[in-house]
Design a protein around this motif. Structure first.
Motif, PDB file in Angstrom:
ATOM      1  N   ARG A  56       7.837   6.091   1.557  1.00 35.00           N
ATOM      2  CA  ARG A  56       6.984   7.246   1.822  1.00 35.00           C
ATOM      3  C   ARG A  56       7.654   8.168   2.840  1.00 35.00           C
ATOM      4  NH1 ARG A  56       1.577   6.957   0.400  1.00 35.00           N
ATOM      5  NH2 ARG A  56       1.634   9.176   0.938  1.00 35.00           N
ATOM      6  N   PRO A  57       8.722   8.854   2.440  1.00 37.29           N
ATOM      7  CA  PRO A  57       9.363   9.795   3.377  1.00 37.29           C
ATOM      8  C   PRO A  57       8.436  10.921   3.802  1.00 37.29           C
ATOM      9  CG  PRO A  57      10.229  10.064   1.148  1.00 37.29           C
ATOM     10  CD  PRO A  57       9.399   8.818   1.135  1.00 37.29           C
ATOM     11  N   VAL A 102      10.806  -3.675   7.904  1.00 31.76           N
ATOM     12  CA  VAL A 102       9.609  -3.092   7.307  1.00 31.76           C
ATOM     13  C   VAL A 102       9.551  -1.586   7.535  1.00 31.76           C
ATOM     14  CG1 VAL A 102       7.083  -3.041   7.353  1.00 31.76           C
ATOM     15  CG2 VAL A 102       8.274  -5.230   7.396  1.00 31.76           C
ATOM     16  N   VAL A 103       9.823  -1.126   8.752  1.00 31.76           N
ATOM     17  CA  VAL A 103       9.743   0.306   9.030  1.00 31.76           C
ATOM     18  C   VAL A 103      10.786   1.071   8.216  1.00 31.76           C
ATOM     19  CG1 VAL A 103       9.929   2.082  10.797  1.00 31.76           C
ATOM     20  CG2 VAL A 103       8.770  -0.064  11.327  1.00 31.76           C
ATOM     21  N   ASP A 104      11.991   0.530   8.097  1.00 29.47           N
ATOM     22  CA  ASP A 104      13.028   1.194   7.286  1.00 29.47           C
ATOM     23  C   ASP A 104      12.575   1.317   5.834  1.00 29.47           C
ATOM     24  OD1 ASP A 104      14.673   1.421   9.462  1.00 29.47           O
ATOM     25  OD2 ASP A 104      15.830  -0.390   9.025  1.00 29.47           O
ATOM     26  N   ARG A 105      11.941   0.287   5.317  1.00 31.39           N
ATOM     27  CA  ARG A 105      11.497   0.332   3.925  1.00 31.39           C
ATOM     28  C   ARG A 105      10.311   1.278   3.743  1.00 31.39           C
ATOM     29  NH1 ARG A 105      10.858  -5.751   2.133  1.00 31.39           N
ATOM     30  NH2 ARG A 105      10.416  -4.778   0.120  1.00 31.39           N
ATOM     31  N   PHE A 120       0.815  -1.214   0.000  1.00 32.71           N
ATOM     32  CA  PHE A 120       0.000   0.000   0.000  1.00 32.71           C
ATOM     33  C   PHE A 120       0.849   1.265   0.000  1.00 32.71           C
ATOM     34  CE2 PHE A 120      -3.557  -2.756   1.093  1.00 32.71           C
ATOM     35  CZ  PHE A 120      -4.592  -2.138   0.409  1.00 32.71           C
ATOM     36  N   ALA A 121       2.001   1.210   0.636  1.00 33.72           N
ATOM     37  CA  ALA A 121       2.867   2.391   0.662  1.00 33.72           C
ATOM     38  C   ALA A 121       3.536   2.627  -0.688  1.00 33.72           C
ATOM     39  CB  ALA A 121       3.940   2.229   1.741  1.00 33.72           C
ATOM     40  N   GLY A 122       3.761   1.568  -1.461  1.00 32.77           N
ATOM     41  CA  GLY A 122       4.537   1.706  -2.685  1.00 32.77           C
ATOM     42  C   GLY A 122       3.760   1.638  -3.979  1.00 32.77           C
ATOM     43  N   SER A 123       2.477   1.309  -3.927  1.00 32.27           N
ATOM     44  CA  SER A 123       1.699   1.114  -5.148  1.00 32.27           C
ATOM     45  C   SER A 123       0.769   2.289  -5.410  1.00 32.27           C
ATOM     46  CB  SER A 123       0.881  -0.179  -5.063  1.00 32.27           C
ATOM     47  OG  SER A 123      -0.038  -0.261  -6.134  1.00 32.27           O
TER      48      SER A 123
END
Length: 262
Positions: A200-201, A192-195, A156-159
């Protein structure tokens, strides 16, 4: 006393510190002004109210010592933690089981998934990797593919495709992350949190927060085929191991659309 903090004890200390700093001294009858250099309660105030020594509490926040369930329960009371926060604190202290059997969980939960033709549902592990899903989920969500154990949060964060379906997308992602965070600190070293920070910075203030939410429902609206489908999301843990993310239709139009696609 151990002088080197292991990762889980560091997370416990950080959670205690964040919980202490969010409190208003005035609610405890303490002056909120004067020489306070940091927000919230002081360490000595928390230690005194909880019946533990200041040095011990300081070491606990620094991740240098182990402690008992009784001490953590006392601290949870002092810090006015809710049910989810208390459970999270105990889990970080090693007092909640995190044993996982992904394959066994899918085998046990598959009949439940398949009995919900109108309710999108996923089986997730503690890091929100997708272990299994039902046909109703695939009818609504084009991603992630239900093979290869994709991570739901990262999907969801990357799509952009998934983000465009959500109205608005931030609320769903944030609520999902709060429930992930309630489990992630029990498994230090996970990336996961690092990615999420990389993907999504713009949402860095979420990824660095210490807020948690164990369960409870939240609404989600999905734009599909020119319609606004409305679901009520719930995260369940039916057998103490894997998690079920369930999206129950919230209105008649959504139920009719799901029946048509079933």
């Amino acid at each position: 006393m151990s002088t080197a903090a292991d990762p889980r004890r560091r997370e416990l200390g950080a959670f205690l510190r964040a919980s202490r700093e969010r409190l208003d001294p005035a609610d405890f009858g303490l002056p909120a002004t004067g020489r306070r250099r940091t927000p919230g309660l002081r360490r000595e105030e928390v230690a005194a109210a909880s019946g533990v020594g200041l040095a011990w509490y300081t070491w606990l926040e620094q991740g240098r010592v182990r402690t008992s369930r009784e001490v953590l329960q006392a601290l949870a009371g002092t810090l006015r933690m809710g049910r989810d926060e208390r459970r999270h604190l105990l889990a970080l202290g090693g007092f909640v089981s995190d044993e996982a059997d992904d394959e066994g969980a899918v085998e046990r939960l598959r009949p439940m998934l398949d009995s919900w033709p109108l309710t999108p549902a996923l089986v997730l592990n503690h890091r929100f990797d997708v272990l299994a899903g039902n046909d109703a989920y695939a009818a609504v969500w084009p991603e992630p593919e239900l093979s290869g154990r994709p991570n739901l949060l990262l999907a969801f964060a990357g799509s952009k495709r998934l983000q465009d379906l959500l109205v608005p997308e931030e609320r769903f992602l944030y609520e999902l992350f709060l429930r992930f965070r309630a489990r992630a600190d029990r498994f230090p070293g996970d990336d996961v949190v690092d990615r999420l920070q990389e993907l999504r910075p713009d949402l860095a203030h979420w990824w660095s927060c210490r807020a948690v939410r164990e369960f409870g429902g939240w609404p989600v609206t999905v734009a599909v085929d020119g319609r606004r489908l409305r679901f009520e999301c719930s995260l369940l843990q039916p057998d103490g191991s894997a998690l079920l993310l369930v999206q129950a239709p919230a209105d008649a139009e959504t139920r009719q659309w799901m029946q048509h696609r079933a």
